[in-house]
Design a protein around this motif. Structure first.
Motif, short mmCIF file in Angstrom:
data_model
loop_
_atom_site.label_atom_id
_atom_site.label_comp_id
_atom_site.label_asym_id
_atom_site.label_seq_id
_atom_site.Cartn_x
_atom_site.Cartn_y
_atom_site.Cartn_z
N GLU A 293 27.36 18.34 17.86
CA GLU A 293 28.63 18.03 17.21
C GLU A 293 29.67 17.46 18.16
OE1 GLU A 293 29.91 21.55 15.25
OE2 GLU A 293 28.24 21.57 13.82
N THR A 294 29.47 17.56 19.46
CA THR A 294 30.47 17.07 20.42
C THR A 294 30.39 15.56 20.58
OG1 THR A 294 28.97 17.42 22.26
CG2 THR A 294 30.42 19.25 21.67
N PRO A 295 31.55 14.90 20.82
CA PRO A 295 31.53 13.43 21.03
C PRO A 295 31.06 13.03 22.42
CG PRO A 295 33.76 14.27 21.22
CD PRO A 295 32.92 15.44 20.79
N ILE A 296 30.97 14.00 23.33
CA ILE A 296 30.51 13.70 24.68
C ILE A 296 29.08 14.24 24.83
CG2 ILE A 296 31.61 15.81 25.54
CD1 ILE A 296 31.81 14.48 28.28
N VAL A 297 28.24 13.45 25.52
CA VAL A 297 26.85 13.85 25.81
C VAL A 297 26.64 13.74 27.31
CG1 VAL A 297 24.41 13.27 25.53
CG2 VAL A 297 25.96 13.13 23.57
N ALA A 298 26.13 14.81 27.91
CA ALA A 298 25.76 14.81 29.33
C ALA A 298 24.40 15.48 29.45
CB ALA A 298 26.81 15.54 30.16
N ARG A 299 23.39 14.71 29.84
CA ARG A 299 22.04 15.26 29.88
C ARG A 299 21.28 14.68 31.09
NH1 ARG A 299 18.80 17.62 25.96
NH2 ARG A 299 20.82 18.36 25.17
N SER A 300 20.54 15.53 31.77
CA SER A 300 19.73 15.11 32.91
C SER A 300 18.25 15.20 32.55
CB SER A 300 20.02 15.99 34.13
OG SER A 300 19.21 15.59 35.22
N TYR A 301 17.47 14.23 33.05
CA TYR A 301 16.05 14.17 32.77
C TYR A 301 15.26 14.05 34.07
CZ TYR A 301 17.51 13.19 27.97
OH TYR A 301 18.08 13.27 26.73
N GLU A 302 13.95 14.08 33.94
CA GLU A 302 13.01 13.81 35.04
C GLU A 302 12.06 12.71 34.62
OE1 GLU A 302 12.67 14.92 38.09
OE2 GLU A 302 14.04 16.66 38.16
N GLY A 303 11.96 11.66 35.42
CA GLY A 303 10.97 10.62 35.15
C GLY A 303 11.44 9.50 34.24
N LYS A 304 12.75 9.32 34.07
CA LYS A 304 13.26 8.20 33.26
C LYS A 304 13.93 7.19 34.18
CE LYS A 304 13.97 10.59 28.86
NZ LYS A 304 12.84 9.91 28.19
N LYS A 315 21.82 3.72 22.15
CA LYS A 315 21.50 4.26 20.82
C LYS A 315 22.42 5.43 20.46
CE LYS A 315 16.65 2.80 20.70
NZ LYS A 315 15.24 3.22 20.63
N LEU A 316 22.80 6.20 21.46
CA LEU A 316 23.73 7.31 21.20
C LEU A 316 25.10 6.79 20.80
CD1 LEU A 316 22.65 9.71 24.08
CD2 LEU A 316 22.38 10.11 21.62
N LEU A 317 25.52 5.68 21.39
CA LEU A 317 26.79 5.07 20.98
C LEU A 317 26.70 4.59 19.54
CD1 LEU A 317 28.17 2.95 23.97
CD2 LEU A 317 28.76 5.27 23.30
N GLU A 318 25.56 3.96 19.20
CA GLU A 318 25.37 3.47 17.83
C GLU A 318 25.43 4.63 16.83
OE1 GLU A 318 21.70 1.41 17.73
OE2 GLU A 318 22.34 -0.23 19.05
N ALA A 319 24.99 5.82 17.28
CA ALA A 319 24.99 6.99 16.39
C ALA A 319 26.35 7.66 16.31
CB ALA A 319 23.95 8.00 16.88
N GLY A 320 27.34 7.14 17.06
CA GLY A 320 28.70 7.67 16.94
C GLY A 320 29.20 8.47 18.10
N LYS A 321 28.41 8.66 19.15
CA LYS A 321 28.89 9.39 20.32
C LYS A 321 29.92 8.55 21.06
CE LYS A 321 26.32 12.94 19.57
NZ LYS A 321 26.93 14.21 19.10
N GLU A 322 30.88 9.23 21.68
CA GLU A 322 32.03 8.55 22.29
C GLU A 322 31.88 8.37 23.79
OE1 GLU A 322 36.60 8.91 21.17
OE2 GLU A 322 35.94 10.61 22.41
N PHE A 323 31.27 9.32 24.47
CA PHE A 323 31.20 9.30 25.94
C PHE A 323 29.84 9.86 26.33
CE2 PHE A 323 32.48 10.44 30.30
CZ PHE A 323 33.32 9.38 30.63
N THR A 337 28.18 5.31 29.57
CA THR A 337 28.64 4.35 28.58
C THR A 337 29.60 5.07 27.62
OG1 THR A 337 27.96 2.66 26.99
CG2 THR A 337 26.75 4.75 26.94
N HIS A 338 30.44 4.30 26.92
CA HIS A 338 31.50 4.95 26.11
C HIS A 338 32.02 3.99 25.04
CE1 HIS A 338 34.89 2.57 27.68
NE2 HIS A 338 34.11 2.45 28.74
N GLN A 339 32.88 4.54 24.17
CA GLN A 339 33.57 3.76 23.15
C GLN A 339 35.08 4.03 23.19
OE1 GLN A 339 31.37 2.95 19.32
NE2 GLN A 339 30.54 4.99 19.77
N LEU A 340 35.62 4.23 24.37
CA LEU A 340 37.05 4.52 24.54
C LEU A 340 37.83 3.23 24.73
CD1 LEU A 340 36.77 7.51 27.04
CD2 LEU A 340 37.11 7.63 24.56
N ASN A 341 39.04 3.20 24.21
CA ASN A 341 39.92 2.06 24.42
C ASN A 341 40.60 2.17 25.78
OD1 ASN A 341 39.39 0.99 21.85
ND2 ASN A 341 40.95 2.33 20.92
N GLU A 342 40.80 1.03 26.41
CA GLU A 342 41.52 0.94 27.68
C GLU A 342 40.90 1.81 28.77
OE1 GLU A 342 45.63 1.70 26.99
OE2 GLU A 342 45.86 0.06 25.56
#
Length: 392
Positions: A293-304, A315-323, A337-342
């Protein structure tokens, strides 16, 4: 000027050492250049490199011509009578390659009617350029068979000078630029070739000629080949590689290619299956993140890799995430990546990354960075999260 009779390499290509006297000398660029009353050092030319060797136990560092006389660069000044010595293994290798080139070019003419239009003799590769379109495997095999049969014949190789009248009577491979005192290298019953280089005494001394590969050139086909000791060493190395591969597959050398091809096909199928599973896993990972439900996503992976992180972030931005902050801990890479103004991601990265031991940059909407230490990556993720909270 040195008389032609004083160029010992033209009289006896097997002259390995000799005594002579220093004729003239001059100093240039830290070297003392000397000319000799008699010399067996081939100065280079016609596609063949210059000889190596010593004069008075001093290594010949350079060779240059002055008024058509060869001069040899040494690190010390010398005079009087000196002993000279050719680096024989190097010279004989060049003789095998150069004479082999003559014979291989002759074989291409005899078998395929293809003249040679270029020649290069290097430390690693020897090539000739022959005219015409792509050479087939059958044509190469026929030519290689012919040239080695000429070696087995052990045909005599001789060199001599001819007058213009004598030259006109000879079916030379190519017409020289001069017509007087032309040096002919004759392979008995094969060809007459105007050439000033050093050659072996018979085709048998070439030992072996092996064609390696061909590639297209503007005016024909470039043929890579090796002669004599080079061909033997390369064949030995290739056989060793095949035997080691056979041992690895627990088979014999005749079946190793089939095993390699099967393994390559199995590997290709496994890679394709892994890519399919990775794509499916990525879809599940995205679904999980989109459902938060949060507009911010922070996730760490291995092997990407970075491209995968960028693809997921978009794709997360397309789904409505902001940051969105995605990273790979193993590679210590990060994407924002983000969808913030200025708000300009690239500017933030350029002004803040150095404090975290990172490097990177990007555009207003998307940026990426790399770090030397995993701890620095993790600190920067926390910094970006705090920065987001401070501006929304």
């Amino acid at each position: 000027m040195i008389d032609m009779s004083k160029l010992l390499y033209r009289e006896d290509a097997f002259c390995e050492k000799w005594e002579t006297e220093v004729d003239n000398t001059y100093e240039k660029d830290g070297l003392y250049y000397v000319s000799l009353k008699e010399t067996a050092f081939y100065p280079g030319g016609g596609g063949q490199p210059a000889d190596r060797g010593t004069i008075a136990d001093l290594e010949v560092k350079a060779i240059e011509s002055k008024d058509a006389v060869p001069y040899y660069g040494l690190e010390s000044r010398i005079k009087g009578k000196v002993e000279c010595r050719i680096e024989w293994d190097y010279r004989f290798d060049l003789m095998q390659q150069h004479t082999g080139q003559h014979l291989l070019s002759a074989a291409f003419r005899l078998v395929l009617d293809r003249p040679t239009i270029g020649f290069h003799l290097g430390q690693e590769a020897v090539t000739i350029d022959v005219s015409g379109d792509k050479l087939t495997e059958a044509e190469l095999q026929l030519t290689e068979q012919k040239v080695n049969e000429l070696i087995y014949d052990n045909r005599q190789i001789s060199s001599y000078y001819v007058t213009a009248a004598q030259l006109a009577e000879l079916p030379v491979v190519k017409q020289p630029s001069v017509t007087e005192d032309v040096r002919i290298v004759e392979i008995d019953g094969v060809e007459y070739n105007p050439c000033g280089g050093t050659h072996v005494l018979s085709t048998g001394q070439i030992g072996l000629i092996k064609i390696l590969k061909t590639e297209k050139q503007k005016q024909g086909q470039r043929v890579y080949f090796l002669c004599g000791k080079r061909a033997l060493e390369t064949t030995r190395n290739m056989f060793s590689i095949v035997e080691k591969a056979a041992d690895q597959f627990q088979t014999n050398s005749q079946e190793v290619l089939d095993r390699i091809q099967k393994q390559a096909a199995d590997l290709q199928a496994a890679v394709k299956r892994a890519e399919e599973l990775e794509a499916r896993l990525e879809e599940l990972e995205l679904q999980e993140l989109i459902q938060t439900e949060t507009p911010i996503v922070a996730r760490s992976y291995e092997g990407k890799n970075v491209k995968a992180l960028q693809r997921m972030a978009a794709k997360l931005l397309e789904a409505g995430k902001e940051f969105v902050i995605l990273s790979d801990a193993g590679e210590r890479k990060l994407v924002l990546t983000h969808q913030l103004n200025e708000f300009h991601s690239g500017n933030l990265f350029r002004t803040s990354l150095s404090e975290f031991g990172g490097k990177g940059g990007g555009s207003a909407q998307m940026a990426q960075a790399s770090f030397q230490q995993t701890e620095d990556l993790e600190r920067y993720v926390r910094f970006l999260q705090e920065h987001y909270r401070s501006i929304v």
